[in-house]
Design an enzyme around this catalytic site. Structure first.
Site, PDB file in Angstrom:
ATOM      1  N   HIS A  37      44.342  57.269   9.799  1.00  0.00           N
ATOM      2  CA  HIS A  37      43.859  57.621  11.139  1.00  0.00           C
ATOM      3  C   HIS A  37      42.612  58.497  11.038  1.00  0.00           C
ATOM      4  O   HIS A  37      41.655  58.328  11.794  1.00  0.00           O
ATOM      5  CB  HIS A  37      44.924  58.405  11.914  1.00  0.00           C
ATOM      6  CG  HIS A  37      46.217  57.689  12.116  1.00  0.00           C
ATOM      7  ND1 HIS A  37      47.374  58.047  11.464  1.00  0.00           N
ATOM      8  CD2 HIS A  37      46.552  56.629  12.888  1.00  0.00           C
ATOM      9  CE1 HIS A  37      48.370  57.263  11.845  1.00  0.00           C
ATOM     10  NE2 HIS A  37      47.902  56.387  12.706  1.00  0.00           N
ATOM     11  N   GLY A 146      42.027  49.971  12.521  1.00  0.00           N
ATOM     12  CA  GLY A 146      42.107  49.807  11.070  1.00  0.00           C
ATOM     13  C   GLY A 146      42.359  48.362  10.659  1.00  0.00           C
ATOM     14  O   GLY A 146      43.123  47.647  11.309  1.00  0.00           O
ATOM     15  N   LYS A 148      44.064  47.727   8.259  1.00  0.00           N
ATOM     16  CA  LYS A 148      45.472  47.732   7.828  1.00  0.00           C
ATOM     17  C   LYS A 148      46.308  46.826   8.733  1.00  0.00           C
ATOM     18  O   LYS A 148      47.182  46.113   8.286  1.00  0.00           O
ATOM     19  CB  LYS A 148      45.976  49.177   7.880  1.00  0.00           C
ATOM     20  CG  LYS A 148      47.450  49.358   8.056  1.00  0.00           C
ATOM     21  CD  LYS A 148      48.101  49.693   6.754  1.00  0.00           C
ATOM     22  CE  LYS A 148      49.598  49.632   6.788  1.00  0.00           C
ATOM     23  NZ  LYS A 148      50.221  50.096   7.986  1.00  0.00           N
TER      24      LYS A 148
END
Ligand code: AMP
Length: 279
Positions: A37, A146, A148
């Site tokens: 983050h 992100g 991710k």
């Protein structure tokens, strides 16, 4: 740094900043912040006059048997980290401030049906809905997500394009622990033994990155990647797939831009990882 809990006070402050001609960046999060983050917040800080972080565990993106109640929360720690990174405002509403019953949903069905969408059928509908609401509340110039959550990023990009949001979506690389595990708020669920076992995801990703080449078949690539995970007794594969980077539909060969993504249960914890390959 300001902390707001209501839509009204958030909008009031945003309007004041906009009147001064300030550019606004938004980092949507579910809190329990880590360096993944933080990398988004830092990028946002570099590119905008004002940094807004939303800290909201969004109930509509959790299925009925998922970990909404158990999801880790620590607002004090989040708030200190945000302040240290130069955040101007944290928006942390209660669920009742964000949702009334019944309420409208936003969904991008075709991209949401594969990969994580198979196991989590309502997940991306909840994500698109909350992100739309945050976009309307904060009206950012840029928003940060992100890699991710690669399928989420692809869906948000598509939503912004199709629904004509005037917002630049900035994708940020995956931040990993020193040993390779992708940082995640859910890593806190892992026991010591599971934490070691979880390394099979990043090992599989690393192998995939080493052996992928233009034209390799999905069968060959994914077979080798799956074998790395299957060698780990505590791991159970949800999926390991290769999909088109834009449509999220399965492809047989890496002959154009693809996403290679996986979800794996380590004990009860479901973890995700991925890499992109551009031809
Ligand atoms: P979450 O709080 O899990 O909803 O994540 C909020 C944002 O942080 C999403 O855009 C995620 O993709 C991003 N994010 C989470 N973990 C990482 C990571 N390890 N590296 C980069 N971005 C991340």
């Amino acid at each position: 740094m300001q902390v707001t809990k209501t839509v009204e006070e958030t909008r009031k402050q945003i309007k004041a900043w906009k009147k001064e001609g300030k550019t606004i960046g938004l980092v949507p999060t579910m809190g329990f912040l880590h360096e993944g983050h933080a990398s988004l917040i830092k990028k946002c800080r570099e590119q905008n006059d004002i940094v807004v972080v939303s800290d909201f565990v969004n109930p509509t993106q959790f299925g009925p048997t998922e970990d909404l109640e158990a999801y880790p929360r620590d607002f004090e720690r989040d708030s200190k980290l945000c302040e240290s990174l130069g955040t101007d405002l944290i928006f942390c509403p209660e669920p009742s401030e964000m949702y009334h019953d019944p309420h409208a949903f936003v969904s991008i069905d075709t991209l949401s049906e594969t990969l994580c969408g198979k196991t989590r059928p309502i997940h991306f509908k909840g994500v698109c809905t909350v992100v739309t609401k945050l976009f309307h509340i904060v009206a950012p110039d840029r928003a940060y997500f992100g890699q991710k959550d690669a399928q989420q990023l692809a869906i948000i990009r598509k939503m912004v394009q199709d629904l004509n949001f005037d917002i630049e979506i900035v994708g940020c690389p995956i931040v990993r622990e020193e040993d390779g595990l992708a940082k995640s708020s859910r890593n806190t669920y892992l026991s010591d033994e599971e934490r070691k076992a979880a390394l099979c995801l990043s090992r599989s990703v690393k192998l995939g990155q080493e052996i992928i080449h233009a034209g390799i078949s999905a069968e060959e690539l994914l077979g080798k990647m799956r074998a790395v995970i299957e060698a780990e007794p505590l791991a159970k594969i949800d999926y390991v797939s290769m999909v088109d980077a834009l449509t999220m539909q399965p492809v047989e060969k890496a002959d154009h831009n693809v996403l290679v993504a996986m979800a794996v249960y380590i004990g009860k914890t479901r973890l995700i990882d991925n890499f992109s390959y551009e031809v």
